[in-house]
Design an enzyme around this catalytic site. Structure first.
Site, mmCIF file in Angstrom:
data_model
loop_
_atom_site.group_PDB
_atom_site.id
_atom_site.type_symbol
_atom_site.label_atom_id
_atom_site.label_comp_id
_atom_site.label_asym_id
_atom_site.label_seq_id
_atom_site.Cartn_x
_atom_site.Cartn_y
_atom_site.Cartn_z
ATOM 1 C CG ASP A 100 27.547 43.990 48.314
ATOM 2 O OD1 ASP A 100 28.318 44.261 47.376
ATOM 3 O OD2 ASP A 100 26.538 43.526 47.882
ATOM 4 C CD GLU A 147 22.630 41.423 45.658
ATOM 5 O OE1 GLU A 147 23.247 41.141 44.807
ATOM 6 O OE2 GLU A 147 21.475 42.235 45.338
ATOM 7 C CG ASP A 162 23.954 48.457 45.162
ATOM 8 O OD1 ASP A 162 23.124 48.441 44.383
ATOM 9 O OD2 ASP A 162 24.756 47.491 45.451
ATOM 10 C CG PHE A 185 30.637 44.272 42.429
ATOM 11 C CD1 PHE A 185 30.779 44.902 41.134
ATOM 12 C CD2 PHE A 185 30.048 43.231 42.445
ATOM 13 C CE1 PHE A 185 30.162 44.147 39.950
ATOM 14 C CE2 PHE A 185 29.502 42.373 41.306
ATOM 15 C CZ PHE A 185 29.751 42.902 39.966
ATOM 16 C CB SER A 186 28.095 47.546 46.646
ATOM 17 O OG SER A 186 27.338 47.932 45.882
ATOM 18 C CD1 TRP A 246 24.967 46.969 37.219
ATOM 19 C CD2 TRP A 246 26.312 45.191 36.044
ATOM 20 N NE1 TRP A 246 26.053 46.141 38.162
ATOM 21 C CE2 TRP A 246 26.735 45.251 37.288
ATOM 22 C CE3 TRP A 246 26.571 44.420 34.956
ATOM 23 C CZ2 TRP A 246 27.852 44.539 37.620
ATOM 24 C CZ3 TRP A 246 27.630 43.407 35.425
ATOM 25 C CH2 TRP A 246 28.387 43.609 36.636
ATOM 26 C CD1 TRP A 253 24.772 51.118 36.296
ATOM 27 C CD2 TRP A 253 22.576 51.116 35.692
ATOM 28 N NE1 TRP A 253 23.884 50.210 37.138
ATOM 29 C CE2 TRP A 253 22.791 50.187 36.611
ATOM 30 C CE3 TRP A 253 21.408 51.312 34.982
ATOM 31 C CZ2 TRP A 253 21.656 49.472 37.096
ATOM 32 C CZ3 TRP A 253 20.116 50.554 35.426
ATOM 33 C CH2 TRP A 253 20.355 49.807 36.775
HETATM 34 C C1 FRU Z 1 23.123 45.097 44.560
HETATM 35 C C2 FRU Z 1 24.658 44.606 43.880
HETATM 36 C C3 FRU Z 1 25.680 44.412 44.699
HETATM 37 C C4 FRU Z 1 26.825 44.336 44.017
HETATM 38 C C5 FRU Z 1 26.322 45.694 43.268
HETATM 39 C C6 FRU Z 1 27.046 45.440 41.704
HETATM 40 O O1 FRU Z 1 22.458 45.943 43.959
HETATM 41 O O2 FRU Z 1 24.203 43.608 43.367
HETATM 42 O O3 FRU Z 1 25.558 43.123 45.494
HETATM 43 O O4 FRU Z 1 28.017 44.743 44.638
HETATM 44 O O5 FRU Z 1 25.000 45.447 42.930
HETATM 45 O O6 FRU Z 1 26.792 46.500 40.936
#
Ligand code: FRU
Length: 493
Positions: free
Chosen positions: A159, A208, A27, A83-84, A51, A24
Site C-alpha cells: 500500500d 494497512e 479501498d 493491490f492498493s 474479493w 466488488w
Molecule cells: C486493505 C487491503 C490492502 C490491500 C488491499 C487488497 O483493505 O487489505 O492492504 O492492498 O486491501 O485488496
C-alpha cells in the site's frame, strides 16, 4: 437526477455516494487531481461481488460529487494482482516518462503474487509503477518492475503512498509493513532508498493503507504532519478502522506527538481512508475518501449487483480540542450543491417529531445546531423506521457525553453476526454552549459529523424495505435548537 439508462435503483444502492456500477470494490486507490479532474481508482474485482484478483477500477469527477466511470486502469499481469497504492503528478518529469507535453502521472502500487504466496515464500508483495501521459485515460506499466522488492522477511509489504517532499527535493513513500510503516525516498520514482520506520512498541496489529501529509496548525504559520494508518483489528466499533497520528517529519523520520494514536472515525465503516495528491487546497486542508465498509462483513452484506460504497469525500484539517491537535473531517463543500428545498425543524421540541416532506428520509442532509445551554433533555437524537419494524437510532446522551448509533435492529440479520453485535458508541463534548451536528443519510449509510468535524461516525445498514420515517426526538426535557434544517438530496447518477 437519476438517469433511466442505468441500474442505480437497486435496493440499498446509494444515490449520492460513489459505487461501482457492478461487482466488488474495496479501498480507494491512486487519487490525484489534474486539470480540473479528480481521479478515483479503487480495488476492484470485475468478475464477482466478493474479493478476488485485484484491479484498479477508475472514475473521474470535476467536483468530487458527480462521478463518471472510466475503464479499468490497471489489471493483473504476470507479476501479480494490483493491490492498493497511490498516484502522483510528476510535474518535473523526474521519472523521465514524460513526452514534453503532459506531465506524467505515475501510479505506485503493490503487486501481490499469488503463485509466490502459494509457494510459501515471504516475498510475494512488492511495489510496481505505471504511468499515464493522457491525464489518466490509459496506463503503461514500467518495464523495469518491480521497483521495490521485499527483502525484509516480513510478508505484509504493501500500500505505497507517495508524495513530493519539497525540502529534500525527493519523493517519499510510506509503506505498510505488517505492524508498522516504513519510509523510503526516491529522486525518480524508480529507485528507492530506505529511510526509517515508525510503529508502536508492542503493537502487533496489522497496519494497512498509510498516508503522510502536512497540514497547517490553525491560526499559525506552523505545519504539523499527519500519518494516517488503517488498522485491521480492534477498530473503534469492531473490526477494521482508520487511525492517525499527529507529529513531525524531518525528511527522514516521522515522530508522533505524545497524544499518540487516535481514530479518524468512530463508526464501523470507514476503512483505508487516504488523500488526493496534487489537489488545489493549500496546506490548510486535505481531501480524502474512505471505503465505507469493514472486512468483518464486507463480502456478506446483502447487495446484489455490486458490493460497497465510498464515504462522501471529506476535507481534513487540524483543529484544537482540549489543548490537543486533532483531525477534523467534514463533507466537501460541493455536497451542499445536491441539496433540494429545505424543511425547517421547530426550534424547540419535546418527545418526537416526524420530519415531513416529499422526499426519502434516507436520501437527505440534516444540519442541526443544538443550544446545549438551554436544552433540558437528558438525551436526544434521531430515529429511522420502516413499516416492517426495522429501525436505526442515533442517541446523544448528555450525562454520559456520548453518541451511540444502534443498528442492531436495522434490518434482516443472518448475513453476519459481527454486523449486529451491539450499538456503536463514541464520546463527544456535550458541555459546550452549542454543538453542530451534520448527518448524511443515503440508502444504506449514515455519516455523522459533529463538533466542527472532530467527531466522525460512519455506519452502514440494510433495512428490509427503505426507511420511510425519520424523526428527531428528545427525552427527559426539551431539545433547543439554534438551527435545524433537513434537505432532500439529489441523486448523482
Ligand atoms: C486493505 C487491503 C490492502 C490491500 C488491499 C487488497 O483493505 O487489505 O492492504 O492492498 O486491501 O485488496
Amino acid at each position: 437526477s437519476s438517469s433511466p439508462t442505468n441500474a442505480y435503483n437497486e435496493p440499498h444502492r446509494p444515490q449520492f455516494h460513489f459505487t461501482p456500477r457492478e461487482a466488488w470494490m474495496n479501498d480507494p486507490n491512486g487519487m490525484f487531481y489534474l486539470d480540473g479532474e479528480y481521479h478515483l481508482s479503487y480495488q476492484f474485482y470485475p468478475d464477482s461481488t466478493v474479493w478476488g484478483p485485484m484491479h484498479w477500477g477508475h472514475a473521474v469527477s470535476t467536483d468530487l460529487v458527480r462521478w463518471k466511470h472510466l475503464p479499468v486502469a490497471l489489471a493483473p499481469d504476470s507479476l501479480g494482482y494490483i493491490f492498493s497504492g497511490s498516484a502522483v503528478v510528476d510535474h518535473k518529469n523526474t521519472s523521465g516518462f514524460g513526452n514534453g507535453s503532459e506531465p506524467p502521472v505515475v501510479a505506485v502500487y503493490t503487486y501481490h503474487n499469488p503463485i509466490l504466496e502459494a509457494a510459501g515464500g515471504d516475498d510475494f508483495q512488492y511495489q510496481g509503477i505505471a504511468y499515464s501521459l493522457d491525464k489518466g485515460r490509459t496506463w503503461t506499466k514500467y518495464a523495469g518492475n518491480p521497483v521495490l522488492a521485499n527483502d525484509t522477511g516480513v510478508r505484509d509489504f504493501r500500500d505505497p503512498k507517495v508524495f513530493w517532499h519539497g525540502e529534500s527535493e525527493k519523493w517519499i513513500m510510506v509503506l505498510a509493513v505488517y505492524d508498522r510503516v516504513r519510509l523510503y525516498a526516491s529522486s525518480n520514482l524508480k529507485e528507492w532508498e530506505y529511510l526509517s520506520e515508525f510503529g508502536i512498541e508492542g503493537d502487533t496489529r496489522l497496519w494497512e493503507c498509510p498516508d503522510l501529509f502536512r497540514l497547517r496548525v490553525p491560526g499559525t504559520r506552523e505545519a504539523k504532519w499527519v500519518l494516517l494508518v488503517s488498522i485491521q483489528q480492534e477498530g473503534p466499533s469492531g473490526g477494521t478502522g482508520t487511525s492517525y497520528f499527529v507529529g513531525d517529519f524531518d525528511g527522514t523520520v516521522f515522530t508522533a506527538d505524545p497524544a499518540g494514536q487516535k481514530w479518524l472515525d468512530h463508526g464501523a465503516d470507514n476503512y483505508a481512508f487516504v488523500t488526493w495528491d496534487n489537489a488545489p487546497t493549500g496546506w490548510g486542508s486535505r481531501l480524502g475518501i474512505g471505503w465505507m465498509s469493514n472486512w468483518q462483513y464486507a463480502q456478506q452484506v446483502p447487495t446484489v449487483a455490486w458490493r460497497s460504497a465510498m464515504t462522501v469525500p471529506r476535507m481534513l484539517s487540524l483543529a484544537e480540542d482540549s489543548g490537543e491537535l486533532v483531525l477534523s473531517a467534514l463533507p466537501v463543500p460541493a455536497v451542499t450543491g445536491l441539496r433540494g428545498a429545505e424543511v425547517q425543524l421547530p426550534m424547540e421540541l419535546r418527545d418526537s417529531i416526524r420530519v415531513e416532506g416529499d422526499f426519502s428520509p434516507t436520501q437527505c442532509d440534516i444540519s442541526l445546531l443544538v443550544d446545549l445551554e438551554n436544552t433540558t433533555a437528558s438525551s436526544f437524537g434521531l430515529v429511522l423506521k420502516n413499516a416492517g419494524g426495522d429501525r436505526l437510532t442515533v442517541t446523544f446522551d448528555r450525562s454520559e457525553e456520548t453518541v451511540t448509533v444502534d443498528r442492531t435492529a436495522s434490518g434482516p440479520q443472518g448475513f453476519s453476526d459481527a454486523f449486529f453485535k451491539g450499538p456503536h458508541k463514541a464520546t463527544v463534548d456535550l458541555s459546550q454552549e452549542s454543538l453542530d451536528i451534520r448527518v448524511l443519510l443515503d440508502a444504506a449509510s449514515i455519516e455523522i459529523f459533529a463538533d466542527r468535524g472532530i467527531l466522525n461516525f460512519t455506519d452502514i445498514f440494510f433495512p428490509e424495505s427503505p426507511f420511510d420515517e425519520l424523526s428527531i426526538w428528545a427525552e427527559g426535557g426539551t431539545l433547543v435548537l439554534f438551527d435545524g434544517t433537513v434537505y432532500p438530496m439529489d441523486s448523482i447518477w
